[in-house]
Design a protein around this motif. Structure first.
Motif, PDB file in Angstrom:
ATOM      1  N   UNK A   1       0.852  -1.090  -0.062  1.00 55.24           N
ATOM      2  CA  UNK A   1      -0.097   0.171  -0.005  1.00 55.24           C
ATOM      3  C   UNK A   1       0.861   1.242   0.284  1.00 55.24           C
ATOM      4  N   UNK A   2       2.137   1.063   0.484  1.00 50.51           N
ATOM      5  CA  UNK A   2       2.834   2.293   0.452  1.00 50.51           C
ATOM      6  C   UNK A   2       3.240   2.667  -1.111  1.00 50.51           C
ATOM      7  N   UNK A   3       3.465   1.468  -1.919  1.00 50.83           N
ATOM      8  CA  UNK A   3       3.833   1.690  -3.282  1.00 50.83           C
ATOM      9  C   UNK A   3       2.636   2.250  -3.958  1.00 50.83           C
ATOM     10  N   UNK A   4       1.485   1.534  -3.561  1.00 51.68           N
ATOM     11  CA  UNK A   4       0.327   2.265  -4.381  1.00 51.68           C
ATOM     12  C   UNK A   4       0.088   3.641  -4.038  1.00 51.68           C
ATOM     13  N   UNK A   5       0.415   4.255  -2.821  1.00 54.24           N
ATOM     14  CA  UNK A   5       0.517   5.684  -2.184  1.00 54.24           C
ATOM     15  C   UNK A   5       1.273   6.367  -3.089  1.00 54.24           C
ATOM     16  N   UNK A   6       2.554   5.909  -3.288  1.00 48.92           N
ATOM     17  CA  UNK A   6       3.538   6.624  -4.039  1.00 48.92           C
ATOM     18  C   UNK A   6       3.155   6.954  -5.387  1.00 48.92           C
ATOM     19  N   UNK A   7       2.619   5.789  -5.964  1.00 49.86           N
ATOM     20  CA  UNK A   7       1.975   5.691  -7.420  1.00 49.86           C
ATOM     21  C   UNK A   7       1.048   6.737  -7.607  1.00 49.86           C
ATOM     22  N   UNK A   8      -0.106   6.763  -6.689  1.00 48.67           N
ATOM     23  CA  UNK A   8      -1.071   7.752  -6.450  1.00 48.67           C
ATOM     24  C   UNK A   8      -0.492   9.298  -6.542  1.00 48.67           C
ATOM     25  N   UNK A   9       0.245   9.501  -5.603  1.00 48.45           N
ATOM     26  CA  UNK A   9       1.044  10.790  -5.555  1.00 48.45           C
ATOM     27  C   UNK A   9       1.565  11.038  -6.843  1.00 48.45           C
TER      28      UNK A   9
END
Lengths: 315, 291
Positions: B265-273
């Motif tokens: 979910x950190x990776x998903x967060x970074x992608x979204x940002x």
């Protein structure tokens, strides 16, 4: 090429005024075509809901042989009775149910409690914060507000896992408190939304009240809240609809039958049925009844919802 | 002194509940989520620090890349169709049908729960009894296992969500269209510009900030698709519709691997940002041509 050179904006204005009543006017094919497209879009949107109703009013056993019949196959209230718990399991199976039960009234009650508590808390506490951000002067106000706003960027899935662990550590899994707490205090969007309205209110009434010795609490409750009744109602409506439809968090925290909400209940109802033997009419009756409050709210306040979407898009 | 602090005391009282909510359910979870992503943690016992191991494992994890690919496929299909259809609907609403009734009708699917929409289409697209397959067989087309085939699962889920969101997105764009001053169209008319020309030279540039905002919101939203998948395919058949949020959910709650799920979910967060940042930058979303 012929009609396209006509000034479009003027054409559309004249049309809306005379709306084709003038006999001299030739049929505007562009406009007719546009209306056909609008009609198709509305049909594509509405038809599935009618199909839902048709299925719910069919007898489940008759559906298989009448898949393409536009009217209810072997008209029956059985599916609704089944969903509302007015049939025994045996009656339900005889009527084409799968034997899977849905404790509809309990889930309905849970949904009502969950959506009401979270909406009331979120809107009220966000209104308090919005008041502090819009009407009070204090050092660091804009910085704190900016920090609040940045949380709009954090995706729900990201906070969902740690929040689940926290709720679990607090021993609040499968409780209404555990389900409601993360939604109860604020969302950045709600604060942002109300702050906009509070900013635009005139200071004069407030200052007059101040001179009379009124304190901030009284100003908040007796002047600011009543004056912002319309935006608060709109926000509450949007929040309630969102909470009513919430699935992911109740799925994580509210699995237990005693706190299960309708969205989770429906998905469990579906997955309980053995593969290939879904109780379609029961499922469609269930979804219809679960969506009913939304339909009713929409009939009552549709205009408000529709007109607020442009603003809420900032969400 | 008092004047410098202003209403600080009373302000603290008013923001107190919101601060609690912010700290307890946004700030601490954010920090904890990042911390957990560097640990091995299976809900029982304590998290053990393992540094970057989760991340290196993720990059070698075929299922992760599959989930990423599936999610991107979904996002592209969903956003592509949704934006084009919504833009068309918004133009129709703006030009011919401003009625609240029509706008309301188009908005209805958006107000109904994802779960309900998913169940409705699960029924309508059923292989044996679904009305869509029924109609297709009337006109001589072969039946399609919409949710049941690897090839169709993601396009089908994308279609269902386009159906749910098109009216909502159209309303957002419609609000943007209404903000375009009329006199610009009048000038374009006087200059003899064709409707197509007017659309590309007046409407689109002025609509850009709204379109960018809509794109950012909808792309971020569709990267997190879950409800529809959970109700209809549950990630299958095989891995065909296991989107990233479904993968996170399965890692955390299916396999009790909270550390790994947190790293995902950190990776998903970074992608979204990144997505939001790139969209705002490249499309210059915060500048309006009106200014």
């Amino acid at each position: 090429m012929t009609t396209s050179t006509a000034p479009r904006k003027n054409a559309s204005r004249q049309n809306s005024r005379s709306s084709g009543l003038s006999p001299k006017k030739p049929i505007n094919w562009r406009r007719a075509g546009a209306w056909v497209l609008v009609a198709v879009a509305v049909a594509v949107t509405i038809a599935p809901f009618l199909w839902m109703l048709r299925t719910a009013l069919s007898s489940n056993s008759a559906l298989a042989s009448n898949a393409g019949n536009l009217l209810p196959a072997d008209f029956s209230w059985g599916a609704f009775k089944r969903v509302l718990g007015l049939q025994t399991i045996d009656e339900a199976i005889a009527d084409g149910g799968s034997g899977a039960a849905i404790n509809f009234w309990l889930y309905l009650r849970n949904s009502v409690i969950f959506a009401t508590i979270t909406t009331a808390g979120q809107v009220f506490f966000s209104a308090m914060a919005a008041y502090a951000f819009a009407r009070l002067r204090w050092p660091g106000r804009n910085k704190v507000f900016a920090v609040f706003l940045t949380t709009m960027m954090v995706p729900p899935i990201f906070t969902a896992l740690p929040n689940f662990l926290m709720i679990k550590n607090l021993g609040l899994l499968n409780t209404m408190a555990g389900m409601s707490l993360p939604f109860l205090f604020m969302t950045p969007f709600a604060i942002f939304f109300l702050r906009q309205f509070f900013l635009s209110m005139s200071r004069e009434v407030e200052e007059a009240a101040m001179l009379d010795g009124a304190k901030h609490l009284r100003i908040f409750f007796q002047i600011v809240l009543p004056n912002a009744a319309a935006p608060i109602a709109t926000l509450a409506l949007l929040t309630f609809i969102g909470q009513w439809n919430e699935y992911f968090w109740p799925l994580l925290v509210g699995q237990d039958e005693s706190v299960r909400v309708l969205t989770v209940g429906l998905s469990v109802f579906k997955s309980q049925s053995p593969q290939g033997a879904l109780d379609w009419s029961g499922l469609m009756a269930g979804t219809l009844v679960a969506a009913l409050p939304i339909f009713l709210l929409f009939i009552a306040f549709g205009k408000k919802v529709v007109n607020s979407i442009g603003f809420s898009g900032i969400k | 002194m008092t004047s410098r602090l202003g209403d600080l005391k009373i302000a603290l009282f008013f923001i107190f509940p919101a601060v609690i909510g912010f700290v307890a359910f946004f700030l601490i979870p954010t920090i904890r989520g990042i911390y957990l992503s560097f640990t091995e943690y299976s809900i029982l016992g304590e998290p053990t620090w393992i540094g970057l191991e989760n991340y290196t494992a993720i990059f070698a994890d075929e299922l992760f890349w599959n989930a990423m690919g599936v999610t991107i496929q979904y996002v592209v299909l969903n956003i592509g169709f949704q934006t084009v259809i919504a833009l068309g609907l918004a133009l129709l609403m703006h030009r011919v049908a401003k009625s609240t009734f029509i706008r309301g009708a188009l908005l209805l699917p958006f107000l109904v729960a994802n779960v309900i929409v998913a169940l409705l289409w699960f029924w309508m697209l059923d292989y044996q009894l679904g009305i869509v397959n029924e109609i297709m067989s009337w006109v001589g087309l072969p039946r399609v296992a919409f949710f049941g085939s690897e090839q169709w699962a993601i396009p089908t889920i994308a279609f269902v969500n386009v159906w749910r969101h098109m009216g909502y997105t159209a309303l957002l764009i419609f609000a943007g269209l209404q903000a375009i001053p009329n006199h610009l169209y009048e000038v374009a008319n006087l200059d003899g510009a064709s409707p197509a020309r007017t659309f590309w030279s007046v409407t689109m540039p002025l609509l850009r900030p709204v379109l960018v905002l809509v794109l950012v919101v909808t792309v971020i939203g569709s990267f997190q698709v879950f409800d529809t998948v959970a109700v209809t395919t549950n990630g299958g058949p095989v891995n065909a519709s296991r989107v990233i949020q479904m993968y996170i959910y399965q890692k955390a709650f299916g396999e009790s691997d909270f550390g790994y799920a947190s790293a995902l979910s950190v990776i998903l967060f970074v992608i979204l940002a990144l997505v939001a940042f790139v969209q705002m930058k490249f499309l210059k979303g915060n500048e309006s041509d009106l200014d």
